[in-house]
Design an enzyme around this catalytic site. Structure first.
Site, mmCIF file in Angstrom:
data_model
loop_
_atom_site.group_PDB
_atom_site.id
_atom_site.type_symbol
_atom_site.label_atom_id
_atom_site.label_comp_id
_atom_site.label_asym_id
_atom_site.label_seq_id
_atom_site.Cartn_x
_atom_site.Cartn_y
_atom_site.Cartn_z
ATOM 1 N N GLU A 50 0.864 -1.268 0.214
ATOM 2 C CA GLU A 50 -0.172 -0.352 -0.007
ATOM 3 C C GLU A 50 0.936 1.181 -0.226
ATOM 4 O OE1 GLU A 50 -2.704 -0.186 -0.330
ATOM 5 O OE2 GLU A 50 -3.405 -2.339 -0.598
ATOM 6 N N CYS B 287 -8.275 -1.391 7.457
ATOM 7 C CA CYS B 287 -6.099 -1.580 7.911
ATOM 8 C C CYS B 287 -5.949 -0.538 7.188
ATOM 9 C CB CYS B 287 -6.404 -2.603 6.241
ATOM 10 S SG CYS B 287 -6.155 -4.330 6.429
ATOM 11 N N HIS C 282 -1.743 -5.325 1.863
ATOM 12 C CA HIS C 282 -2.517 -6.591 2.206
ATOM 13 C C HIS C 282 -3.112 -8.363 1.958
ATOM 14 C CE1 HIS C 282 -6.185 -3.204 2.453
ATOM 15 N NE2 HIS C 282 -6.361 -4.493 3.544
HETATM 16 N N1 PCA Z 1 -8.755 -6.573 6.119
HETATM 17 C C1 PCA Z 1 -9.478 -5.606 6.267
HETATM 18 C C2 PCA Z 1 -9.593 -5.110 7.910
HETATM 19 C C3 PCA Z 1 -9.051 -6.461 9.008
HETATM 20 C C4 PCA Z 1 -8.636 -7.316 7.544
HETATM 21 O O1 PCA Z 1 -7.493 -8.152 7.449
HETATM 22 C C5 PCA Z 1 -9.375 -4.368 5.581
HETATM 23 O O2 PCA Z 1 -8.253 -4.967 4.761
HETATM 24 O O3 PCA Z 1 -9.440 -3.193 5.879
#
Ligand code: PCA
Length: 207
Positions: A83, A146, A169
């Site tokens: 990200e 996140c 992610h």
């Molecule tokens: N993914 C979610 C919240 C927790 C996770 O592992 C997100 O992308 O916000």
């Protein structure tokens, strides 16, 4: 007080009916590891924006980390997503809700609108390419827990610019994909190799 040698790696609890969250599985596997001069401290985060902000704040105050890497799941993505941007927007409702994003609030009231990740993106991508692991730069971490964790990590360390802070992610783990047969997945082992290699590159970037 001097900055410690802790490399803080966070993972989230399972959510949306999943039995695992690969982000926590991997953070836990790395807990206590030495990465160059740093030692990994894994911290588990609940899937709620406000709670995620409180937990990361507490961890930053407690460990004064030398580097921070947040991990989370983004089921449906095809690759490891590095990200680049965190924004000051949060919506506690599930993103499965069709009105998700229509009403949202600040992650941290009064904070700037966005921050960029403080990790060496090009070097991280090169590292993934070298290992033949699919990876991409992502320009949105969403507006759920996140993004809230990434935003808070960057905001709370804004006066310590030499502390690298980033967020990754992860796709579905292969073990999760029985429930999502049409979604891409990756084995936990490949994701773990990727996160370890990314963490080592981040640690090396510290001057
Ligand atoms: N993914 C979610 C919240 C927790 C996770 O592992 C997100 O992308 O916000």
């Amino acid at each position: 007080m001097a900055v410690s040698r802790i490399f803080l790696v966070t993972g989230f609890e399972p959510f949306r009916g999943e039995r695992i969250n690969p982000s926590w599985e991997i953070a836990l596997r790395m807990d206590g590891d030495e990465i160059g001069p740093l030692r990994v401290k894994a911290v588990k985060i609940p899937v709620k924006c406000a709670t995620a902000v409180r937990r990361i704040n507490a961890a930053i105050v407690r460990y004064r980390p030398r580097a921070i890497l947040g991990l989370g799941q983004a089921g449906g993505r095809t690759a490891i997503s590095i990200e680049k941007v965190a924004i000051n927007l949060a919506d506690e409702r599930s993103s499965a809700d069709e009105s998700f994003g229509a009403r949202s609030s600040a992650v941290i009231a009064g904070a700037p609108e966005a921050y960029f990740a403080r990790i060496p993106l090009a070097a991280l991508l090169r590292e993934m390419r070298k290992r033949e692991i699919p990876a991409q730069i992502s320009l949105s971490a969403g507006i759920y827990a996140c993004n809230a964790l990434m935003f808070a990590s960057l905001h709370l360390t804004r006066r310590r610019q030499s502390v690298p802070v980033g967020f990754i992610h992860l796709p579905y783990a292969t073990s999760q994909s029985a429930k999502h047969p049409n979604a891409p997945s990756m084995t936990l082992e490949v994701m773990e190799t990727a996160v370890r290699a990314l963490s080592a590159t981040i640690a090396r970037s510290i001057s």
